[in-house]
Scaffold this motif. Structure first.
Motif, mmCIF file in Angstrom:
data_model
loop_
_atom_site.group_PDB
_atom_site.id
_atom_site.type_symbol
_atom_site.label_atom_id
_atom_site.label_comp_id
_atom_site.label_asym_id
_atom_site.label_seq_id
_atom_site.Cartn_x
_atom_site.Cartn_y
_atom_site.Cartn_z
ATOM 1 N N LEU A 213 -22.437 57.345 -27.080
ATOM 2 C CA LEU A 213 -21.666 56.603 -26.088
ATOM 3 C C LEU A 213 -20.323 56.184 -26.656
ATOM 4 N N ASP A 214 -19.297 56.274 -25.818
ATOM 5 C CA ASP A 214 -17.935 55.896 -26.175
ATOM 6 C C ASP A 214 -17.483 54.849 -25.158
ATOM 7 N N GLU A 215 -17.547 53.574 -25.540
ATOM 8 C CA GLU A 215 -17.207 52.467 -24.633
ATOM 9 C C GLU A 215 -15.732 52.126 -24.823
ATOM 10 N N THR A 216 -14.940 52.349 -23.785
ATOM 11 C CA THR A 216 -13.498 52.185 -23.859
ATOM 12 C C THR A 216 -13.023 51.198 -22.792
ATOM 13 N N ALA A 217 -11.727 50.858 -22.847
ATOM 14 C CA ALA A 217 -11.149 49.976 -21.838
ATOM 15 C C ALA A 217 -11.158 50.626 -20.462
ATOM 16 N N ASP A 218 -11.265 51.939 -20.439
ATOM 17 C CA ASP A 218 -11.271 52.672 -19.172
ATOM 18 C C ASP A 218 -12.690 53.074 -18.752
ATOM 19 N N GLY A 219 -13.688 52.417 -19.338
ATOM 20 C CA GLY A 219 -15.063 52.702 -18.975
ATOM 21 C C GLY A 219 -15.838 53.385 -20.086
ATOM 22 N N THR A 220 -17.091 53.692 -19.794
ATOM 23 C CA THR A 220 -17.987 54.283 -20.784
ATOM 24 C C THR A 220 -18.143 55.783 -20.546
ATOM 25 N N PHE A 221 -18.057 56.521 -21.641
ATOM 26 C CA PHE A 221 -18.240 57.967 -21.615
ATOM 27 C C PHE A 221 -19.470 58.320 -22.453
ATOM 28 N N ALA A 222 -20.204 59.315 -22.001
ATOM 29 C CA ALA A 222 -21.308 59.855 -22.785
ATOM 30 C C ALA A 222 -20.954 61.275 -23.183
ATOM 31 N N TYR A 223 -21.168 61.597 -24.465
ATOM 32 C CA TYR A 223 -20.982 62.958 -24.959
ATOM 33 C C TYR A 223 -22.365 63.496 -25.299
ATOM 34 N N VAL B 261 -17.011 70.849 -22.089
ATOM 35 C CA VAL B 261 -15.914 71.198 -22.979
ATOM 36 C C VAL B 261 -16.473 72.219 -23.967
ATOM 37 N N TYR B 262 -15.854 73.396 -24.002
ATOM 38 C CA TYR B 262 -16.425 74.516 -24.744
ATOM 39 C C TYR B 262 -15.891 74.581 -26.172
ATOM 40 N N THR B 263 -16.802 74.881 -27.087
ATOM 41 C CA THR B 263 -16.454 75.155 -28.484
ATOM 42 C C THR B 263 -16.417 76.673 -28.673
ATOM 43 N N PRO B 264 -15.841 77.163 -29.777
ATOM 44 C CA PRO B 264 -15.890 78.611 -30.026
ATOM 45 C C PRO B 264 -17.343 79.102 -30.054
ATOM 46 N N PRO B 265 -17.599 80.347 -29.627
ATOM 47 C CA PRO B 265 -18.965 80.857 -29.552
ATOM 48 C C PRO B 265 -19.764 80.721 -30.848
ATOM 49 N N LYS B 266 -19.071 80.783 -32.001
ATOM 50 C CA LYS B 266 -19.786 80.702 -33.277
ATOM 51 C C LYS B 266 -20.266 79.273 -33.577
ATOM 52 N N ILE B 267 -19.717 78.272 -32.862
ATOM 53 C CA ILE B 267 -20.128 76.881 -33.098
ATOM 54 C C ILE B 267 -21.092 76.474 -31.997
ATOM 55 N N GLN B 268 -22.354 76.765 -32.225
ATOM 56 C CA GLN B 268 -23.408 76.357 -31.302
ATOM 57 C C GLN B 268 -23.903 74.984 -31.745
ATOM 58 N N VAL B 269 -23.722 73.998 -30.902
ATOM 59 C CA VAL B 269 -23.943 72.604 -31.278
ATOM 60 C C VAL B 269 -25.416 72.237 -31.166
ATOM 61 N N ILE B 270 -25.891 71.443 -32.121
ATOM 62 C CA ILE B 270 -27.222 70.851 -31.994
ATOM 63 C C ILE B 270 -27.119 69.332 -32.050
ATOM 64 N N SER B 271 -26.647 68.763 -33.146
ATOM 65 C CA SER B 271 -26.607 67.305 -33.266
ATOM 66 C C SER B 271 -25.212 66.770 -33.004
ATOM 67 N N ILE B 272 -25.156 65.465 -32.706
ATOM 68 C CA ILE B 272 -23.894 64.849 -32.313
ATOM 69 C C ILE B 272 -23.881 63.400 -32.788
ATOM 70 N N ALA B 273 -22.732 62.935 -33.268
ATOM 71 C CA ALA B 273 -22.580 61.545 -33.715
ATOM 72 C C ALA B 273 -21.146 61.125 -33.457
ATOM 73 N N ILE B 274 -20.912 59.815 -33.412
ATOM 74 C CA ILE B 274 -19.569 59.307 -33.131
ATOM 75 C C ILE B 274 -19.228 58.208 -34.121
ATOM 76 N N SER B 275 -17.950 58.159 -34.516
ATOM 77 C CA SER B 275 -17.491 57.154 -35.476
ATOM 78 C C SER B 275 -17.574 55.759 -34.870
ATOM 79 N N PRO B 276 -17.534 54.698 -35.708
ATOM 80 C CA PRO B 276 -17.696 53.331 -35.203
ATOM 81 C C PRO B 276 -16.696 52.965 -34.110
ATOM 82 N N ASN B 277 -17.102 52.066 -33.234
ATOM 83 C CA ASN B 277 -16.299 51.670 -32.077
ATOM 84 C C ASN B 277 -14.978 51.031 -32.484
#
Length: 363
Positions: A172-182, A204-220
């Motif tokens: 989750l990305d909580e911003t002044a313009d609302g909350t986004f989920a990635y 939002v597409y990544t290059p075909p060779k970058i098949q995503v599994i895990s995801i994390a976000i830096s501190p708020n």
């Protein structure tokens, strides 16, 4: 290196490998639900809709005095989202309570698109709402639920996506313009972005060779925020700007390679408020960490000799509001207990004891 220095270095590595002192909260020989009646359990065992041996925690979130688990989406799992208290007088084999209730799951009513079908990634936002990914089914599209944990667990189906299945994890990305989920989906070359304010999602597409599994976000508190991506069947970790995703103007990105774990398939990653990333891996008996303010250098965080040998997802990691780390461990089927729930408090983490020291015993 002199023999004396070599001994000191090896002792440091050994200290690092054992420095994290977890407290055990619960243990289970077998997972089971808090059933409405014993007759329901007996019937489900007989007809095969309940197979306790198939139950396994895959995702976890903690809020207040409750811990939430998403269970494996296999046949024999009648309810995939459950809760247990964070503490109890009885620590052995606590029952799992379907959350928010039995009625909100599609138990016995497969294909009911207004029910929780296959719960996946879980996150709690800053105002106490539990966000739940739902993979849907062959008959129902994937969904996103929000459950207000402060307001009597009020549950709302907030969004239905255009696709089915393969939901994995979210941040989750909580911003002044609302909350986004990635959102990441299993091995897909894209990230799903959801804008809560506009009730809108896009890919939002990544290059075909970058098949995503895990995801994390830096501190708020860190700006610009970074999104970190673990690559499917790889040790590689990439980063991109969160602002690029939330703008909605960019539909293709080129993530930057920033480093490699010591193990492939990081299926779960998260970052605490101090910027330390923790990761768990497929078929692995250890979890690793990295201080994101420093060049990429994996450290051993926790290791369990009995974990990871016959379990696809042996560890599940979560943080609570106090930044304590919670960890589930799945042991080999022959081991008792089969599952353990552990907790380590702030300031007792291994990377705080010996910061910046890599481990090498897996090389």
């Amino acid at each position: 290196m002199s023999p004396f220095l070599c001994v000191i270095f090896l002792l440091c590595l050994s200290t690092l490998a054992t420095a994290t002192k977890f407290d055990q909260v619960y243990e289970w020989d077998e997972l089971d639900y808090e059933w409405p009646a014993e007759a329901n359990r007996t019937k489900s065992l007989i007809d095969g809709t309940f197979k306790p041996e198939e139950m396994s925690p895959l995702y976890m979130a903690v809020f207040g005095s409750r811990l939430f688990l998403s269970l494996g989406s296999y046949n024999g799992i009648p309810v995939s989202l459950v809760t247990v208290p964070t503490s109890s007088t009885s620590t052995k084999n606590p029952k799992l309570t379907p959350f928010p209730s039995w009625d909100l799951h599609d138990y016995g009513k497969e294909g009911d698109c207004n029910k929780i079908e296959v719960a996946a990634g879980l996150q709690v936002d800053s105002i106490g709402r539990l966000w739940v990914l739902d993979s849907g089914s062959s008959e129902c599209k994937a969904k996103l639920w929000i459950i207000d944990l402060i307001n009597n667990d009020h549950t709302k189906l907030i969004h239905q996506f255009v696709f089915r299945n393969w939901m994995h994890d979210l941040v989750l990305d909580e911003t002044a313009d609302g909350t986004f989920a990635y959102i990441s989906r299993w091995g897909e070359s894209h990230i799903v972005v959801f804008n809560l304010k506009r009730k809108r999602s896009w890919m939002v597409y990544t290059p075909p060779k970058i098949q995503v599994i895990s995801i994390a976000i830096s501190p708020n508190l860190e700006e610009p925020r970074k999104l970190y991506l673990g690559k499917w069947i790889s040790e590689e970790v990439y980063s991109i700007s969160a602002a690029t995703l939330r703008s909605g103007l960019t539909r293709r990105v080129k993530p930057k390679l920033i480093g490699k774990w010591k193990t492939t398939d990081p299926y779960r990653m998260l970052i605490d408020n101090q910027g330390t990333m923790y990761s768990a891996f497929v078929f692995s008996n250890n979890t690793q960490s990295w201080n994101t303010s420093q060049p990429f250098q994996a450290q051993l965080f926790h290791e369990d000799e009995a974990a990871g040998l016959d379990s696809l997802f042996p560890f599940t990691i979560a943080l609570d509001q106090n930044e304590s780390i919670w960890l589930t461990v799945e042991h080999e089927r022959s081991q008792k207990p089969r599952y353990r729930l552990l907790k380590v408090a702030v300031g007792e983490k291994s990377n705080d004891v010996l910061p910046g020291l890599p481990y090498s015993h897996l090389n």
